[in-house]
Design an enzyme around this catalytic site. Structure first.
Site, PDB file in Angstrom:
ATOM      1  N   SER A 135      75.276  43.071 -63.862  1.00 57.83           N
ATOM      2  CA  SER A 135      75.442  43.113 -65.318  1.00 57.83           C
ATOM      3  C   SER A 135      76.900  42.967 -65.741  1.00 57.83           C
ATOM      4  O   SER A 135      77.172  42.629 -66.887  1.00 57.83           O
ATOM      5  CB  SER A 135      74.884  44.424 -65.874  1.00 57.83           C
ATOM      6  OG  SER A 135      75.678  45.506 -65.422  1.00 57.83           O
ATOM      7  N   ILE A 153      79.180  41.880 -69.465  1.00 55.35           N
ATOM      8  CA  ILE A 153      80.231  42.559 -70.239  1.00 55.35           C
ATOM      9  C   ILE A 153      81.443  41.632 -70.355  1.00 55.35           C
ATOM     10  O   ILE A 153      82.070  41.519 -71.406  1.00 55.35           O
ATOM     11  CB  ILE A 153      80.669  43.886 -69.559  1.00 55.35           C
ATOM     12  CG1 ILE A 153      79.473  44.829 -69.436  1.00 55.35           C
ATOM     13  CG2 ILE A 153      81.803  44.534 -70.350  1.00 55.35           C
ATOM     14  CD1 ILE A 153      78.891  45.279 -70.744  1.00 55.35           C
ATOM     15  N   TYR A 159      83.319  50.745 -71.097  1.00 56.27           N
ATOM     16  CA  TYR A 159      81.955  51.000 -70.607  1.00 56.27           C
ATOM     17  C   TYR A 159      81.531  50.129 -69.428  1.00 56.27           C
ATOM     18  O   TYR A 159      82.240  49.235 -69.035  1.00 56.27           O
ATOM     19  CB  TYR A 159      80.929  51.017 -71.736  1.00 56.27           C
ATOM     20  CG  TYR A 159      80.652  49.752 -72.532  1.00 56.27           C
ATOM     21  CD1 TYR A 159      81.146  48.506 -72.190  1.00 56.27           C
ATOM     22  CD2 TYR A 159      79.837  49.848 -73.672  1.00 56.27           C
ATOM     23  CE1 TYR A 159      80.851  47.396 -72.951  1.00 56.27           C
ATOM     24  CE2 TYR A 159      79.536  48.737 -74.431  1.00 56.27           C
ATOM     25  CZ  TYR A 159      80.045  47.512 -74.065  1.00 56.27           C
ATOM     26  OH  TYR A 159      79.747  46.418 -74.814  1.00 56.27           O
ATOM     27  N   GLU A 160      80.396  50.486 -68.879  1.00 47.64           N
ATOM     28  CA  GLU A 160      79.897  49.945 -67.613  1.00 47.64           C
ATOM     29  C   GLU A 160      80.971  49.982 -66.532  1.00 47.64           C
ATOM     30  O   GLU A 160      81.210  49.017 -65.819  1.00 47.64           O
ATOM     31  CB  GLU A 160      79.334  48.523 -67.815  1.00 47.64           C
ATOM     32  CG  GLU A 160      77.982  48.601 -68.480  1.00 47.64           C
ATOM     33  CD  GLU A 160      77.197  47.300 -68.380  1.00 47.64           C
ATOM     34  OE1 GLU A 160      76.803  46.806 -69.437  1.00 47.64           O
ATOM     35  OE2 GLU A 160      76.980  46.807 -67.256  1.00 47.64           O
ATOM     36  N   GLY A 161      81.586  51.148 -66.424  1.00 52.21           N
ATOM     37  CA  GLY A 161      82.675  51.340 -65.479  1.00 52.21           C
ATOM     38  C   GLY A 161      83.995  51.026 -66.137  1.00 52.21           C
ATOM     39  O   GLY A 161      84.224  49.884 -66.536  1.00 52.21           O
TER      40      GLY A 161
END
Lengths: 385, 399, 259
Positions: free
Chosen positions: A242, A246, A363-365
Site C-alpha cells: 500500500s 501513499i 501515516y502508514e508508517g
C-alpha cells in the site's frame, strides 16, 4: 511529464480520474475542507465509474489491475483533494489484507461490493498506545467456540465510521508478543462494534478519522484472515503493497500545488511583469517540478515492482513513500511561498495542499519508520554478501 | 418540374385533403382523391392533412412556385393568456420599416381565444391587417395545431416575409412551420434589412456565441422566415390614427387535433421579471458566496426595475433556479444594462450577455475576465458596493 | 421503450476566430466536443432506458471525425450509434439537416422517443429538433426540464417557459428537446469507455437512408450565408478602483443618464 509508457487501459483510467477530479472534486474540495463532511457524492461518482475495482481481480467484479492502477487513480484524485482521495485509497488499504490473505470464500463475500463501490473498507492497526510501535497492541481477540470476542480500541482510523468492512489487527495470544497478533474482518453493525468521535484534523479534512471501539464484539471464526499469529506479517505485507499508494497521494498533492503555482506565477504581476519572468521564481518552479517527477518515477517503479510479484518490496516501497511525501511537503510549502501573502489565505487553494501534504509524512508508517525499514534492509543485504 | 400524385392504394376517401386544400384543387372521384393540377400550387397542405401518407409530392424545383405572388410582411402575434407579448410590438416596428422598403403591407396573425379585442392595438402599433384565429383550443400554445393553422394561413395568403419572436414558443413553432412549407428560416436574428437590389430579406444573427455575425438570405423560397431576439428591435409606438383591417379566419377543426395536451401551466414566483425580456439585469455569480446573499441583488433589482440573473456557478450551487441562468447553457440576453456582481466572466457566461448595451462589472479581482467586456467596472467588495449602489440609486431615482 | 438521441459535434471553445480573407471559421487547433446541451440529451436518453427498459441509439450527422462524439456517447451509456456522413450533406442548413436526420431515424425505424439538446452552441438555432419532428410528423415538446411518468403510451413532462413551466402530456412517438435543468450528466464509466473503444459504428450515406438528393446539403437548403463578419470589439471600459463609496457614486452618476 515523463512518458511512463502506460498501457491503453491505464491511460483510460488516468483520463477518467482526471475528468472526475476536474469536474467533481476541484469544485467541492474547498467546501469539504471547510465542513469536514464525508464526500459521499464524489465517492458515488467514483463508484459509478467502476474505479473502486481497478486493483481487484475481474472474477470479483474488478478490472483486474494492480497497485499501479490504484496509484494512477489516487494520484489524479489527490491533485484535486488529498482528503477525498483518501476515502478512495483507505478503502484499498482495508481491502488489501483480504486480497492477499483471504480465502476464496472470503474474497467472494467481501470483494465484489468493494469493487462496485457499494461498500468502503478501512484498516485498523493503530491504537492510542501503539503508533509506530505496533507491537504494543492492546486489542484482544479471544476464541470462544466458533467465535472470537474482540475487546479494545483502535484510533486514527481513516474511513472509520463510514466504511462497512474493517480489517482489524488484534492479539489472539498476548504471551507471544508480535507473533500473537491476528487479522480479522469485522463488519459495521456487528454488536459490540461502535465508533468514537470524529477527529478534527489539520488537513485531509474531507476524510473521516475515528476511533473504533470493540466491547465484547463477537465475530464468527470464519472472519479470521490467514492464520492465527500471522497478523503482524500480514500487516507488514499489506503496507509493502500500500505504500506506493501513499506515495501516489503525495505525488498528486505535490503536482496540484505545482500546477497552481505555475499558473499563478504567470498571472501575478509585480514590478510591471508577470512574476514567472523572474529567474528566482523559475528556478523554484524548476526544482519543484524535478522533485515531483522524481517522486512519480520512484512511486511508479515500486508499484510496478509490486505488481510484477517481486518479493521483498519493503525497502523500495518505503523509499517511494518516504521520498514522495517529503517532496509533497516541500513542494506545497514552496507553492505557498510563490503565492506570497495570498498563499497564506484560505481563499486560495495552496495552503490546503500544504496542510494535506503533512499527513503523508506521518501515516502508514512515519517517515522515520520508513527510514528504519530502508536502513535495516541495507544492513541485512550487506550482511548477506 | 414538380409533381404531386395520390397513391390510390393508400387513399381511404376520408376527404380530409379536400377540406384543407386552400385552392379547391382536390375532389373525390369514386371515393378516391383526385388533384386538379391546374388549380394545385403544390403547397403541400394536403400532405400534412392526410393521415395515410396517400399523397406524394416530389419537389424537383429548387424554387418556391410562383415566387412573385408572395407579398407582404407578416408578424406572428404571440399571445400568452390573451396578452400580446412585448416582442410582437418590437417586430411590428421592424416590419413597418421592411414593408416600406418593399412597398407592401404589414399583417399580424394571432392565434388564441377571445383575442379579437387585441387587434386594435396591433393596428395602432403598425399592422395593416390583423388575422385572428379564435378557438378555445388555441387558448394555450400547442405545437401541432398552431403549426398546421399557421402553415395553412401562409399557404393561403402567401406573405413574402414572416417574423416571430425568438421565444420558446416562436422557436418551437416556426421551425416546424418552416419544414411544412419547405421555407428558409433564420433563427434568433439581431438585425433585419432589405437588400436594395434583390428586395430580399437580409437576416443578421450572431453565431459561435456571438463571436461572429452572419448575414443570411433566402433567395428562392418563400416566405422568408426569421425569429428575432428580444429587445434588439425598437418597440413600435402607438399611433391611434392608424387604420387597418381585422380578418377573422376560419379553419377546419380537424386541424386542432394534437398529440400533446397541457395539463397545467405553472408560474414560478421567483421570476418576477424574466431575464429574457428585462431591460436591466442584475446578475450574481460565485462571488455571492451563498443563496442568502442574492437578497442584496434583489434589493438593487427592485430599485432599478430589473430582473435578477445568475451565472452557471450560482445555479449549479443551487443558489438560484435554472430559469435565471445567463450563459451558454442558460439564456442569451441583451438588455440595455447588465450588472455582473461577483461573476468572474468565464467565456461560457460572456457568450450569453456580451451583446448587452452597457455592462457593469463588480468584482474583487481586477484581473477577472468580466472586466474585459465591461463598459464600467468597480474593483471592490460587492458586499460593500452593491448596498451602496442600491442606496444611491434610490436617492437619485427617488424610488 | 426505444430511444434515439441526436447529437452534434461542435468546436470546444467559443474563442473561434474567422479568417478575414476567406470569411471562414478558423477551426484549426480548436478541440471538438459534444454540444453542451446534447450532454443532457444523452444522459436523459440513457436514464429513460434505465427507467423504462429498451435501447438508446445515438446518431449524429457530420464529418467522419464526428464518430468520436458517438464513442463518447457510448461511454456514457448509449447502446448503439450511427454516423450519417456524406459529402452531399455539405452546406446543410437547419431544414436540410432536419431532413437528413429524419431520414436516418426512418431507417432505424423502431423508436418511441427522440431526444435532442435544446440548441447547439455553435449555431444556437434550436431549429433542428422541431424540424426533425415536423419531417417525421410526430409530436414534439421543446425545452423539457423533467420527465415525470409514462403511462398508457403517454409521457408526462414539464416544459420550461419564460415564466415557469407547463405540465404536458404527449403521445408517443414524440421528439423532445431538453434543457440543462433536466439532469446532471454522469461521468463515463471505465467499462463504458472500454465498450466505446471497441464499438462498431456504421456510417450511413445519403443513399443508405434513401434521401432525395434535392433535399440534401446546399441544394436542399433554402437559406444561404452571404456574409460573415466579426462584431466590433467592445470599447475599453472605465474601471474604478479604490474607495467603494467613491466608486459607487461615480457609477450611479454615469448610469442615471441612461436609465
Amino acid at each position: 511529464m515523463i512518458d511512463y509508457l502506460l498501457t491503453e487501459e491505464q491511460v483510460m483510467i488516468r483520463d477518467l480520474c482526471r475528468q472526475i477530479t476536474e469536474e467533481k472534486i476541484k469544485p467541492v474540495a474547498a467546501e469539504y475542507d471547510k465542513t469536514g463532511e464525508f464526500p459521499w457524492d464524489v465517492l458515488k461518482v467514483i463508484a459509478q465509474s467502476d474505479l473502486f475495482g481497478v486493483y481487484i481481480e475481474e472474477q470479483y467484479g474488478g478490472m483486474g489491475g494492480g497497485v499501479m492502477e490504484l496509484c494512477i487513480a489516487t494520484e489524479e484524485f489527490s491533485k484535486g483533494c488529498g482528503g477525498i482521495a483518501l476515502g478512495y485509497s483507505a478503502t484499498a488499504l482495508g481491502t488489501y489484507p483480504i486480497i492477499l490473505f483471504g480465502t476464496e470464500e472470503q474474497k467472494k463475500k467481501y470483494l465484489p461490493p468493494i469493487a462496485k463501490g457499494e461498500k468502503l473498507a478501512a484498516f485498523g492497526l493503530t491504537e492510542p498506545a501503539a503508533g509506530s510501535d505496533a507491537s504494543a497492541i492492546q486489542t484482544t481477540a479471544k476464541k470462544e467456540g466458533d467465535h472470537y470476542i474482540l475487546n479494545g480500541t483502535k484510533h486514527f482510523i481513516s474511513n472509520g465510521g463510514d466504511a462497512e468492512i474493517y480489517t482489524i489487527i488484534a492479539m489472539t495470544d498476548k504471551s507471544k508478543g508480535p507473533r500473537g497478533a491476528s487479522l480479522f474482518v469485522v463488519e459495521k453493525g456487528t454488536p459490540g462494534f461502535t465508533f468514537g468521535k470524529k477527529e478534527d484534523k489539520m488537513g485531509i479534512r474531507a476524510s473521516s478519522t475515528r476511533e473504533l471501539v470493540f466491547t465484547d464484539c463477537k465475530i464468527p471464526k470464519e472472519n479470521l484472515l490467514g492464520k492465527e499469529g500471522m497478523g503482524f506479517i500480514a500487516a507488514m505485507r499489506t503496507f509493502d503493497q500500500s505504500r506506493p499508494g501513499i506515495g501516489a497521494q503525495a505525488v498528486g498533492i505535490a503536482q496540484g500545488a505545482l500546477d497552481a503555482a505555475v499558473q499563478y506565477a504567470r498571472e501575478r504581476k509585480q514590478f510591471g511583469k508577470a512574476i514567472s519572468t523572474f529567474q528566482g521564481i523559475q528556478w523554484m518552479l524548476a526544482d519543484m517540478a524535478t522533485q515531483v517527477e522524481a517522486a512519480r518515477a520512484l512511486v511508479y517503479a515500486s508499484a510496478r515492482e509490486v505488481d510484477a510479484g517481486k518479493k521483498d518490496v519493503g525497502k523500495d516501497s518505503a523509499m517511494a513513500k518516504l521520498f514522495a511525501s517529503d517532496v509533497a511537503m516541500k513542494v506545497s510549502t514552496d507553492a505557498v511561498q510563490i503565492f506570497g501573502g495570498y498563499g497564506y489565505m484560505r481563499e486560495y487553494p495552496v495552503e490546503k495542499f500544504m496542510r494535506d501534504a503533512k499527513i503523508t509524512q506521518i501515516y502508514e508508517g512515519t517517515n522515520q519508520i520508513q527510514r528504519n525499514i530502508i536502513g535495516l534492509a541495507l544492513i541485512k543485504d550487506s550482511a548477506k554478501k | 418540374m414538380s409533381s404531386i400524385r395520390v397513391i390510390n392504394d393508400k387513399c381511404t376517401g376520408c376527404t380530409l385533403c379536400v377540406k384543407v386544400c386552400p385552392f379547391g384543387a382536390i375532389t373525390m372521384v369514386d371515393k378516391k382523391a383526385v388533384i386538379d393540377l391546374d388549380k394545385c400550387t403544390l403547397c403541400g397542405a394536403c400532405l400534412d392533412a392526410c393521415r395515410f401518407n396517400a399523397i406524394e409530392l416530389k419537389r424537383e424545383s429548387k424554387k418556391t412556385e410562383n415566387i412573385d405572388q408572395y407579398k407582404g410582411v407578416w408578424v406572428f402575434g404571440e399571445q400568452k393568456k390573451g396578452v400580446i407579448q412585448p416582442v410582437v410590438f418590437e417586430l411590428l416596428g421592424k416590419a413597418r420599416e421592411l414593408a416600406k422598403n418593399l412597398d407592401t403591407q404589414v399583417s399580424c396573425v394571432v392565434l388564441g381565444h377571445n383575442i379579437k379585442d387585441k387587434a386594435q392595438e396591433l393596428i395602432y402599433r403598425g399592422a395593416d391587417n390583423v388575422y385572428i384565429v379564435d378557438n378555445q383550443k388555441l387558448e394555450h400554445f400547442l405545437d401541432e395545431p398552431y403549426t398546421k393553422i399557421l402553415a395553412n394561413l401562409i399557404r393561403k395568403h402567401r406573405p413574402e416575409i414572416l417574423l416571430s419572436g425568438a421565444t420558446i414558443i416562436g422557436r418551437a413553432l416556426i421551425a416546424r412551420v418552416a419544414v411544412k412549407l419547405h421555407a428558409g428560416l433564420t433563427a434568433d436574428c439581431t438585425a433585419l434589412d432589405i437588400d436594395p437590389k434583390e428586395k430580399i430579406l437580409l437576416q443578421t444573427r450572431p453565431a459561435f456565441g456571438g463571436n461572429i455575425m452572419a448575414t443570411i438570405i433566402t433567395r428562392n423560397h418563400r416566405p422568408q422566415m426569421a425569429t428575432v431576439r428580444h429587445k434588439v428591435m425598437k418597440e413600435a409606438a402607438i399611433d391611434k390614427t392608424r387604420k387597418g383591417k381585422v380578418i377573422e379566419e376560419n379553419f377546419d377543426v380537424t386541424l386542432l387535433t394534437s398529440r400533446t395536451s397541457i395539463l397545467e401551466v405553472v408560474e414560478e414566483v421567483t421570476s418576477t421579471i424574466n431575464v429574457s425580456e428585462a431591460d436591466i439585469i442584475v446578475s450574481g455569480g460565485r462571488g455571492m458566496r451563498g443563496p442568502e446573499n442574492f437578497a442584496l441583488l434583489e434589493e438593487l433589482a427592485k430599485v432599478l426595475g430589473a430582473a435578477v440573473g445568475a451565472s452557471r456557478a450560482a445555479v449549479d450551487s443551487e443558489w438560484m433556479p435554472y430559469s435565471h441562468q445567463v450563459g451558454q447553457t442558460g439564456k442569451t440576453v441583451c438588455p440595455k444594462l447588465y450588472i455582473a456582481c461577483g461573476i468572474s466572466g468565464q467565456i461560457q457566461h460572456l457568450v450569453g450577455m456580451q451583446s448587452s448595451e452597457v455592462i457593469v462589472a463588480i468584482n474583487q479581482d481586477p484581473s477577472a475576465p468580466i472586466f474585459g467586456v465591461a463598459t464600467y467596472g468597480i474593483v471592490g467588495d460587492l458586499f460593500q458596493v452593491v448596498p451602496l449602489l442600491t442606496k444611491k440609486f434610490k436617492e437619485t431615482l427617488k424610488r | 421503450m426505444n430511444i434515439i438521441v441526436c447529437i452534434k459535434q461542435v468546436p470546444d471553445t467559443t474563442q473561434v476566430r474567422i479568417n478575414p480573407e476567406t470569411n471562414t471559421l478558423i477551426r484549426e487547433g480548436v478541440q471538438s466536443i459534444i454540444n453542451p446541451f446534447d450532454m443532457y440529451a444523452i444522459e436523459e436518453g440513457v436514464r429513460l432506458k434505465e427507467r423504462f427498459g429498451g435501447k438508446t441509439t445515438v446518431i449524429t450527422m457530420g464529418p467522419p471525425q464526428a464518430e468520436a462524439a458517438l464513442r463518447e456517447a457510448i461511454s456514457l451509456g448509449c447502446d448503439d450509434a450511427v454516423l450519417v456522413s456524406d459529402r452531399a450533406f455539405a452546406g446543410s442548413d437547419t431544414l436540410a439537416t432536419g431532413y437528413t436526420l429524419s431520414m436516418t431515424i426512418k431507417k432505424i425505424k423502431d423508436f418511441d422517443i427522440i431526444v435532442c439538446g435544446k440548441q447547439a452552441s455553435d449555431g444556437d438555432t434550436a431549429q433542428v429538433g422541431p424540424g426533425i419532428a415536423a419531417h417525421l410528423d410526430i409530436a414534439q415538446v421543446t425545452c423539457v426540464r423533467k420527465i415525470d411518468e409514462f403511462k398508457d403510451n403517454q409521457l408526462t413532462v414539464e416544459r420550461m417557459t419564460e415564466e415557469g413551466f407547463e405540465i404536458i402530456k404527449t403521445r408517443l412517438p414524440c421528439l423532445m428537446t431538453v434543457v440543462k435543468e433536466i439532469n446532471s450528466p454522469r461521468i463515463p464509466s471505465l467499462k463504458g469507455k472500454m465498450r466505446a473503444k471497441s464499438a462498431v459504428i456504421p456510417t450511413w450515406k445519403g443513399k443508405d437512408i434513401e434521401a432525395q438528393e434535392e433535399h440534401l446539403g446546399l441544394i436542399g437548403s433554402p437559406t444561404q450565408v452571404v456574409k460573415i463578419f466579426t462584431p466590433p470589439p467592445r470599447p475599453k471600459g472605465q474601471i474604478f478602483e479604490g474607495d467603494a463609496e467613491d466608486s459607487a457614486s461615480k457609477l450611479v452618476g454615469i448610469l442615471k443618464g441612461i436609465l
